[in-house]
Design an enzyme around this catalytic site. Structure first.
Site, PDB file in Angstrom:
ATOM      1  N   LYS A  26       0.540  -1.012   0.232  1.00  0.00           N
ATOM      2  CA  LYS A  26      -0.430  -0.273  -0.245  1.00  0.00           C
ATOM      3  C   LYS A  26       1.360   1.440  -0.232  1.00  0.00           C
ATOM      4  CE  LYS A  26      -2.364  -0.415   3.621  1.00  0.00           C
ATOM      5  NZ  LYS A  26      -2.408  -2.197   4.262  1.00  0.00           N
ATOM      6  N   ARG A  70      11.669  -6.069   5.901  1.00  0.00           N
ATOM      7  CA  ARG A  70      10.700  -4.925   5.182  1.00  0.00           C
ATOM      8  C   ARG A  70      12.191  -3.874   5.938  1.00  0.00           C
ATOM      9  NH1 ARG A  70       5.678  -2.915   4.761  1.00  0.00           N
ATOM     10  NH2 ARG A  70       5.356  -2.342   7.595  1.00  0.00           N
ATOM     11  N   ARG A  81      10.835  -2.015  11.377  1.00  0.00           N
ATOM     12  CA  ARG A  81       9.827  -1.633  12.608  1.00  0.00           C
ATOM     13  C   ARG A  81       9.864  -2.868  13.487  1.00  0.00           C
ATOM     14  NH1 ARG A  81       5.010  -0.181   8.641  1.00  0.00           N
ATOM     15  NH2 ARG A  81       4.691  -0.941   9.352  1.00  0.00           N
ATOM     16  N   ARG A  96      -9.778   0.641   8.877  1.00  0.00           N
ATOM     17  CA  ARG A  96      -9.217  -0.574   9.316  1.00  0.00           C
ATOM     18  C   ARG A  96     -10.643  -1.516  10.453  1.00  0.00           C
ATOM     19  NH1 ARG A  96      -3.579   0.306   9.311  1.00  0.00           N
ATOM     20  NH2 ARG A  96      -2.322  -0.858   9.552  1.00  0.00           N
TER      21      ARG A  96
HETATM   22  P1  ADP Z   1       1.192  -2.201   7.648  1.00  0.00           P
HETATM   23  O1  ADP Z   1      -0.398  -1.219   7.220  1.00  0.00           O
HETATM   24  O2  ADP Z   1       2.088  -2.722   7.062  1.00  0.00           O
HETATM   25  O3  ADP Z   1       0.752  -2.920   8.667  1.00  0.00           O
HETATM   26  P2  ADP Z   1       0.635   0.226   9.366  1.00  0.00           P
HETATM   27  O4  ADP Z   1       2.096   1.139   8.880  1.00  0.00           O
HETATM   28  O5  ADP Z   1      -0.054   1.073   8.364  1.00  0.00           O
HETATM   29  O6  ADP Z   1       0.646  -0.539   8.292  1.00  0.00           O
HETATM   30  O7  ADP Z   1       0.741   0.831  10.927  1.00  0.00           O
HETATM   31  C1  ADP Z   1       1.159  -0.106  11.794  1.00  0.00           C
HETATM   32  C2  ADP Z   1      -0.104   0.381  12.893  1.00  0.00           C
HETATM   33  O8  ADP Z   1      -0.357   1.152  13.113  1.00  0.00           O
HETATM   34  C3  ADP Z   1      -0.795  -1.220  12.937  1.00  0.00           C
HETATM   35  O9  ADP Z   1      -0.470  -2.111  13.157  1.00  0.00           O
HETATM   36  C4  ADP Z   1      -1.545  -0.478  14.071  1.00  0.00           C
HETATM   37  O10 ADP Z   1      -1.679  -0.794  14.979  1.00  0.00           O
HETATM   38  C5  ADP Z   1      -1.215   0.670  13.892  1.00  0.00           C
HETATM   39  N1  ADP Z   1      -2.766   1.236  13.261  1.00  0.00           N
HETATM   40  C6  ADP Z   1      -2.490   1.946  11.769  1.00  0.00           C
HETATM   41  N2  ADP Z   1      -3.463   2.903  11.338  1.00  0.00           N
HETATM   42  C7  ADP Z   1      -4.625   1.811  12.214  1.00  0.00           C
HETATM   43  C8  ADP Z   1      -6.156   2.973  12.206  1.00  0.00           C
HETATM   44  N3  ADP Z   1      -6.737   3.109  11.585  1.00  0.00           N
HETATM   45  N4  ADP Z   1      -6.659   2.085  13.770  1.00  0.00           N
HETATM   46  C9  ADP Z   1      -6.458   1.459  14.739  1.00  0.00           C
HETATM   47  N5  ADP Z   1      -4.424   1.527  14.521  1.00  0.00           N
HETATM   48  C10 ADP Z   1      -3.781   1.380  13.260  1.00  0.00           C
END
Ligand code: ADP
Ligand code: ZN
Length: 210
Positions: A13, A122, A151, A88
């Site tokens: 994404k 990654r 990360r 999400r």
């Molecule tokens: P990925 O899509 O690779 O899992 P992100 O950078 O989008 O990584 O998200 C990393 C973390 O941030 C998630 O695992 C979650 O803990 C938190 N997070 C991100 N967006 C949301 C959301 N919309 N609601 C709740 N937690 C979120």
């Protein structure tokens, strides 16, 4: 145009969003990036977020929504934006409807074995958020000069939990947006440029239909 990017963790994404930004001239808003910034603030609140993220679970919707609203209030979003990482959950999708009219949901469809392979290896830039894979990128810094790091949630234990979280909470959004008639499935390819082309094709038809 307001776009939601949907896809499993590691589906690409962020990479796709980066290419769409140049093409469409609208910003990407990544709730993961916003949260990582807050998590790095060193405050008690930040540390709590950091812990949740490192575990692979979800941060509270209240917290994410507040950050998102603030970001959407900035002037660069007036022609639209790409949402990466939000919504999400179905609940978040419903809340989003109160603050935005989403034109299209791009669902990035990638096989799970491909994803697991990508996530292990990654590395992410601490400054600009750009993503590389240590198997193919041998420099120690990002092209912006920022430091690259693994990360916490890209460590194997957390990867497994993130997948569970995705399957349980986020995957139902595919049907949610399908039912709204705005789902565009984009086949994720090995070459990010090919994925990007698929996305542009999908969006063209989204614009025609609207
Ligand atoms: P990925 O899509 O690779 O899992 P992100 O950078 O989008 O990584 O998200 C990393 C973390 O941030 C998630 O695992 C979650 O803990 C938190 N997070 C991100 N967006 C949301 C959301 N919309 N609601 C709740 N937690 C979120
Ligand atoms: Zn960088």
């Amino acid at each position: 145009m307001k776009i939601v990017l949907l896809g499993a963790p590691g589906s690409g994404k962020g990479t796709l969003a980066g290419k769409l930004v140049d093409e469409l001239n609208i910003p990407t808003i990544s709730t993961g990036d916003l949260l990582r910034k807050t998590a790095a603030s060193g405050t008690e609140f930040g540390n709590k977020i950091k812990e949740t993220m490192a575990s692979g679970g979800l941060v509270s919707t209240e917290t994410v929504l507040e950050m998102l609203k603030a970001r959407l209030g900035e002037s660069d979003t007036k022609n639209g934006y790409i949402l990466d990482g939000f919504p999400r959950t179905i609940e978040q999708a419903q809340l989003l409807e109160n603050i935005a009219d989403i034109d299209a949901c791009l669902y990035l469809d990638v096989d799970k074995d491909v994803i697991v392979d990508r996530l292990s290896g990654r590395i992410t830039c601490r400054d600009c958020g750009k993503i590389y894979n240590s198997k193919t990128y041998k420099e120690t810094t990002c092209e912006c000069g920022g430091e690259l790091y693994v990360r916490d949630d890209d460590k194997p234990e957390a990867i497994a939990i993130r997948f569970e979280t995705y399957e349980k909470n986020t995957k139902p959004l595919i049907k949610y947006y399908q039912d709204k008639g705005i789902l565009k499935t984009v086949k994720g390819m090995d070459d990010p440029m090919d994925t990007f082309k698929n996305a542009i094709d999908a969006l063209d038809c989204a614009q025609k239909e609207n």
